[in-house]
Write an enzyme that holds these catalytic residues in place. Sequence first.
Site, PDB file in Angstrom:
ATOM      1  CG  HIS A  49      -0.385   0.336   2.478  1.00 26.37           C
ATOM      2  ND1 HIS A  49      -0.151  -0.706   3.772  1.00 26.37           N
ATOM      3  CD2 HIS A  49      -0.328   1.365   3.196  1.00 26.37           C
ATOM      4  CE1 HIS A  49       0.225  -0.078   4.546  1.00 26.37           C
ATOM      5  NE2 HIS A  49       0.623   0.615   4.619  1.00 26.37           N
ATOM      6  CG  ASP A  82      -0.385  -4.126   2.632  1.00 28.65           C
ATOM      7  OD1 ASP A  82      -0.239  -3.798   1.276  1.00 28.65           O
ATOM      8  OD2 ASP A  82      -0.220  -3.620   3.583  1.00 28.65           O
ATOM      9  CB  SER A 103       3.355   1.109   6.168  1.00 31.19           C
ATOM     10  OG  SER A 103       2.357   1.728   6.641  1.00 31.19           O
TER      11      SER A 103
END
Length: 362
Positions: free
Chosen positions: A91, A121, A199
């Site tokens: 993402h 992801d 992330s």
Amino acid sequence: MKRSSTGHIVSSWLLMMLTMLFAGLPAWAQESGLALDERKTVEVFRRASKGVVHISAQASMTSPFEKHTVDSSTGTGFSIDSDGRILTAFHVIKDKDQITVVLGNRHEYAARLLGTAPQLDIAVLQVDAPKDELFPLALGNSGSLEVGQKVMAIGNAVGLHNSLTVGVISALQRSMGDTAVELEDALIQTDAAINPGNSGGPLLNSAGEVIGINDAIIERAQNIGFAIPIDLARSVIPDLIEMGHPYRPVLGFSGSEITPSLAKLFGLPVEKGFLIEEVLPNSPGAEAGLRAGGRIVMVGQKPYVLGGDIIVGIDGEVFSVASQIAKSLLRSQPGQELRLQVYRQGRTLDVSVPLLKMQMQF
């Protein structure tokens, strides 16, 4: 006299153990005046932070007169080999056409996208950096984690380069509301602070090994973060590098997960399993001899096809959730077989579904 002798033995043993622990630390750490646990944390950060990278990604739009950014994001990644490959969260770079990686030494490189696994992801990037600027992190084992185990997260929290947070594993086998089937009951929950920008960064154990990829938080809560187990990433990295996507063979059958309430409603013979409702002609499932049902029962707006085979085991493990099938496929390669234990008309059969090479479709 006997007690004195025992105490001497115990003291000698403790001294020996402490000597061994300190021997594994560099001289600066042994002389810093910090507690042993602090020294180990500092040493893990000093080593691992060299391999953690800052990622910025932009989606741009070009007109006849100018080029301008229409969307941007920042995140973290980490080096996985000396060839310039970087692992991060999908993402972070989704729908972006320009990706920049800043290494631990603050040198900046343009990155190419090698492969993605959106359902996990995960993405793998490539940078053309000198080998002496790359510090690959060791990938650990996420299959033997324990709740309460100490973990460390390194990332670019809200743009702050190489920030360290420390915590524990709060829970295992977690799911989130929009979790893909491959990540159901798989996520690592931690109270090590995870913030926007973290992330794609590594979640490390006390040995400095990556045991997870920091991925998500619950915004309305505090200190509840989630990481993707490194074992799942490890299973697809070779495919992402070679093919650009995970190996995802066509099985040729579909159906519904059986729950205890559903089993009671329909009077099914097992409380857990996967009910096969359709088998496509000439598919691997059909070739293996799987059978679909022939009686349709509506529950609200959803139809169920009853009477078919029920999968009760996958690769030697008792069926518990539908995500087991997806996770088994992630670990598979063309030419192998998916081994199913199937309940059919009062008896259990072993059925092997061949896993074929993926066919590209456009």
